[in-house]
Write a protein that holds these residues in place. Structure first.
Motif, PDB file in Angstrom:
ATOM      1  N   GLU A  52       0.828  -1.208   0.000  1.00 47.29           N
ATOM      2  CA  GLU A  52       0.000   0.000   0.000  1.00 47.29           C
ATOM      3  C   GLU A  52       0.864   1.261   0.000  1.00 47.29           C
ATOM      4  OE1 GLU A  52      -3.279   2.200   2.940  1.00 47.29           O
ATOM      5  OE2 GLU A  52      -2.329   0.297   3.513  1.00 47.29           O
ATOM      6  N   PRO A  53       0.530   2.254  -0.832  1.00 42.42           N
ATOM      7  CA  PRO A  53       1.269   3.519  -0.790  1.00 42.42           C
ATOM      8  C   PRO A  53       0.930   4.304   0.473  1.00 42.42           C
ATOM      9  CG  PRO A  53      -0.596   3.689  -2.294  1.00 42.42           C
ATOM     10  CD  PRO A  53      -0.524   2.252  -1.864  1.00 42.42           C
ATOM     11  N   ASN A  54       1.864   5.108   0.907  1.00 38.15           N
ATOM     12  CA  ASN A  54       1.656   5.969   2.072  1.00 38.15           C
ATOM     13  C   ASN A  54       0.990   7.251   1.586  1.00 38.15           C
ATOM     14  OD1 ASN A  54       1.686   7.255   4.520  1.00 38.15           O
ATOM     15  ND2 ASN A  54       3.880   7.711   4.476  1.00 38.15           N
ATOM     16  N   LEU A  55      -0.327   7.245   1.573  1.00 39.88           N
ATOM     17  CA  LEU A  55      -1.105   8.378   1.062  1.00 39.88           C
ATOM     18  C   LEU A  55      -1.482   9.319   2.194  1.00 39.88           C
ATOM     19  CD1 LEU A  55      -3.390   6.402  -1.367  1.00 39.88           C
ATOM     20  CD2 LEU A  55      -2.041   8.377  -2.053  1.00 39.88           C
ATOM     21  N   LEU A  56      -1.302  10.602   1.947  1.00 39.82           N
ATOM     22  CA  LEU A  56      -1.650  11.619   2.929  1.00 39.82           C
ATOM     23  C   LEU A  56      -2.807  12.461   2.408  1.00 39.82           C
ATOM     24  CD1 LEU A  56       1.929  12.862   3.905  1.00 39.82           C
ATOM     25  CD2 LEU A  56       0.487  11.233   5.146  1.00 39.82           C
ATOM     26  N   PRO A  57      -3.685  12.911   3.291  1.00 39.86           N
ATOM     27  CA  PRO A  57      -4.754  13.811   2.841  1.00 39.86           C
ATOM     28  C   PRO A  57      -4.180  15.182   2.504  1.00 39.86           C
ATOM     29  CG  PRO A  57      -4.765  13.646   5.227  1.00 39.86           C
ATOM     30  CD  PRO A  57      -3.732  12.666   4.740  1.00 39.86           C
ATOM     31  N   GLY A  58      -4.939  15.920   1.712  1.00 35.28           N
ATOM     32  CA  GLY A  58      -4.487  17.268   1.395  1.00 35.28           C
ATOM     33  C   GLY A  58      -3.875  17.368   0.014  1.00 35.28           C
ATOM     34  N   ASN A  59      -3.215  18.475  -0.237  1.00 30.26           N
ATOM     35  CA  ASN A  59      -2.708  18.825  -1.563  1.00 30.26           C
ATOM     36  C   ASN A  59      -1.315  18.244  -1.789  1.00 30.26           C
ATOM     37  OD1 ASN A  59      -2.996  20.143  -4.071  1.00 30.26           O
ATOM     38  ND2 ASN A  59      -1.743  21.856  -3.345  1.00 30.26           N
TER      39      ASN A  59
END
Length: 238
Positions: A150-157
């Motif tokens: 799984e990629p390390n996805l962050l919320p936001g821009n």
């Protein structure tokens, strides 16, 4: 060694002497290749109707270490998802999902968490009245999660660096990247627990999400390649 397994069928191909070779995902051994003979005879262990991708069978097999093929000794259906065969859209999706699974997994690598995830997805998809939306995208995203890549996805821009598998503040210099707007949709998809979401995105975004998820699988599973059933699936989304 005779072993009882539960098997999710992924593909089948005719072999010499009236035999059929079946690739399946099992609860005990992971992805393995099975062989059965006399499929069209009255005493066939595996009926031709069982060979639809994503059918689930309870089998007794003669499993032998260091062998590529394992003989089926007993077979009975556990779940024959009727809607996947009766509905053309679901049927096309089932062929695509089965191919994705076959390309994602290595032979003889036990992955009980993957088996359980796929089993529950098939059961839910069979019972669902929905066959569009982001159901396939959800399956791909959560398969990536259960495979441990799984990629390390962050919320936001944030941009998404597909090679590094993580959100980054600055645009990566290589071509395998996702713009912040689409990365936000991916973040929502990976964190969504319900597969039955409505058509919350347009056709263009849906196509882009599918392309990104498959590219991510190709980058992180070198043998993955491009599914042959992808063109049919894309026609369904148009």
């Amino acid at each position: 060694m005779y072993t009882k397994v539960r098997a999710i069928l992924l593909s089948s191909v005719a072999a010499s002497g009236g035999a059929v070779i079946i690739t399946s995902l099992t609860d005990v051994y992971g992805k393995i290749s099975l062989i059965t003979k006399g499929i069209h005879s009255k005493k066939a262990l595996v009926k031709p109707a069982y060979l639809m991708p994503l059918n689930i069978l309870d089998l007794q097999i003669d499993f032998r270490q260091n062998k590529d093929l394992h003989y089926i000794r007993e077979a009975k259906p556990f779940l024959i998802p009727s809607s996947l065969e009766a509905q053309p859209v679901k049927r096309a999706i089932s062929f695509f999902v089965a191919e994705v699974l076959q390309r994602s997994l290595h032979e003889h690598q036990p992955l009980p968490a993957v088996f359980e995830f796929v089993l529950r997805w098939i059961e839910a998809f069979d019972e669902s009245e929905h066959s569009t939306g982001l159901i396939v995208h959800w399956l791909l995203a959560h398969l990536i999660k259960v495979l441990g890549i799984e990629p390390n996805l962050l919320p936001g821009n944030h941009w998404l660096d597909l090679v590094e598998g993580k959100s980054v503040a600055e645009e990566p210099y290589h071509p395998h990247k996702v713009k912040p707007e689409l990365a936000t949709q991916l973040y929502l998809l990976f964190n969504q627990t319900n597969m039955y979401n409505p058509d919350s995105v347009g056709k263009t975004t849906k196509a882009e999400l599918l392309d990104v998820l498959l590219l991510y699988l190709r980058l992180h599973i070198p043998e993955f390649g491009t599914p042959k059933t992808l063109s049919v699936l894309k026609e369904l989304f148009e």
